[in-house]
Design an enzyme around this catalytic site. Sequence first.
Site, PDB file in Angstrom:
ATOM      1  N   ASP A   1       0.895  -1.172   0.000  1.00 56.45           N
ATOM      2  CA  ASP A   1       0.000   0.000   0.000  1.00 56.45           C
ATOM      3  C   ASP A   1       0.925   1.210   0.000  1.00 56.45           C
ATOM      4  O   ASP A   1       1.190   1.808   1.041  1.00 56.45           O
ATOM      5  CB  ASP A   1      -0.896  -0.042   1.225  1.00 56.45           C
TER       6      ASP A   1
ATOM      7  N   CYS B   1      -3.981   5.070  -2.750  1.00 61.34           N
ATOM      8  CA  CYS B   1      -5.194   5.853  -2.496  1.00 61.34           C
ATOM      9  C   CYS B   1      -5.168   7.071  -3.414  1.00 61.34           C
ATOM     10  O   CYS B   1      -5.368   8.202  -2.994  1.00 61.34           O
ATOM     11  CB  CYS B   1      -5.320   6.257  -1.027  1.00 61.34           C
TER      12      CYS B   1
END
Length: 407
Positions: free
Chosen positions: A306, A359
């Site tokens: 991530d 994100c």
Amino acid sequence: MKLHRGLAEAVILALEDIFIKNRQADKVVEKVLKSNKKWGARDRAFIASNTYEMVRWWRMILYCDGFDVIGNHYNMWRLFGVWQVLKPIHFKLDTASELPGWSELADIDVTFVSDKYTEAMGIRKIAQSVPDWLDETGLKELGSVWDREIAAMNQEAPLVLRVNTLKTTVIDVRKIFGVEETELVDNVPDAVMLKKRQNVSLRDSFKMGYFEVQDAGSQLIAPFLDLRPGLSVIDACAGAGGKSLHIASLMENQGSVLALDVESRKLEELEFRAKRNGTDILRTRWISSDKTIKELTESADRLLLDVPCSGLGVLRRNPDTKWKLKPKFLESIRMVQWDILSKYCEMVKVGGKMVYATCSILPSESEDQVKRFIDAYGAEWKLIKEHRTAPYMDGFDGFYMALMEKY
């Protein structure tokens, strides 16, 4: 609502910290709200909402005050007054706000502000309140979708909880808040959405580890790893560890989860959260150098990357990002992402799987990086599937995830 000077001063103090002292908006609001114990819930809501609204619509507010240059010196009182004029117009409220007779607001021309607002609505970068470079980048990378994406990003994000299934159930968490005050989220089994915003961290149920605050889109990433109990999993960019905790929960506390990060402070927070969550299989390790990664070569059945990114997928929650982010950072973070992806992948065993996630709403940070990786390492890796979430499509924050397998 009648404007109270003390509350206006609190908003202005917050804005000065955010725009002049360059501090993080959520930390600033948290600090300001703690500064006066006499404020009630309505007072706190006024401060928080007006601060975030003004940060979100900053460029439009400046434009309607007669400026279209984002600098470092502002008349915060005037801008606060301009927003009070704009707010009922912009949100189509039934009642208009009447400015109090404070000297700082005396020279605000309501007609001028209203006319400028009409002009602003015809200019996308002003109407949606984004810097020139970001508007150009969004249009270049997303095309016609950019209009819908940035409009959705300017809406307030919902408050979503991830139920910790190691300790409780979705049914029981809904009972804690009141079933009628909560909603389920389609295709996100551990998610509970609250209909009213509130500080859930004050609840005993939070302190007991029954749930975490985590957007529904973010909750899709850990399951994307194709987990099962007993696996060896590495979360290599763990941060404070929300996804590490989710991984441990999905593995039913069986196997191992190693959370890595370059910031030891964040890992310390994760260790505290793991205890609160009742997670026994999670341990942390600080990445002191590339040697740390080499020592873990072919040790993981599953790897989550991530990676650090622009954060443009979570502007609903962090609207100040669009004013602090610069084009050069975007260029440099892409290089960081590639460095992590091309080096950290060595930690995966043959037959293991890896998820690359961001994100960000930008393909240059997401799909393009995975395509580049498969082009370069296709002899060892294959892309199994990709998924993207977006506020304009599903109401989730903007996340990208790709599952790849090593063979």
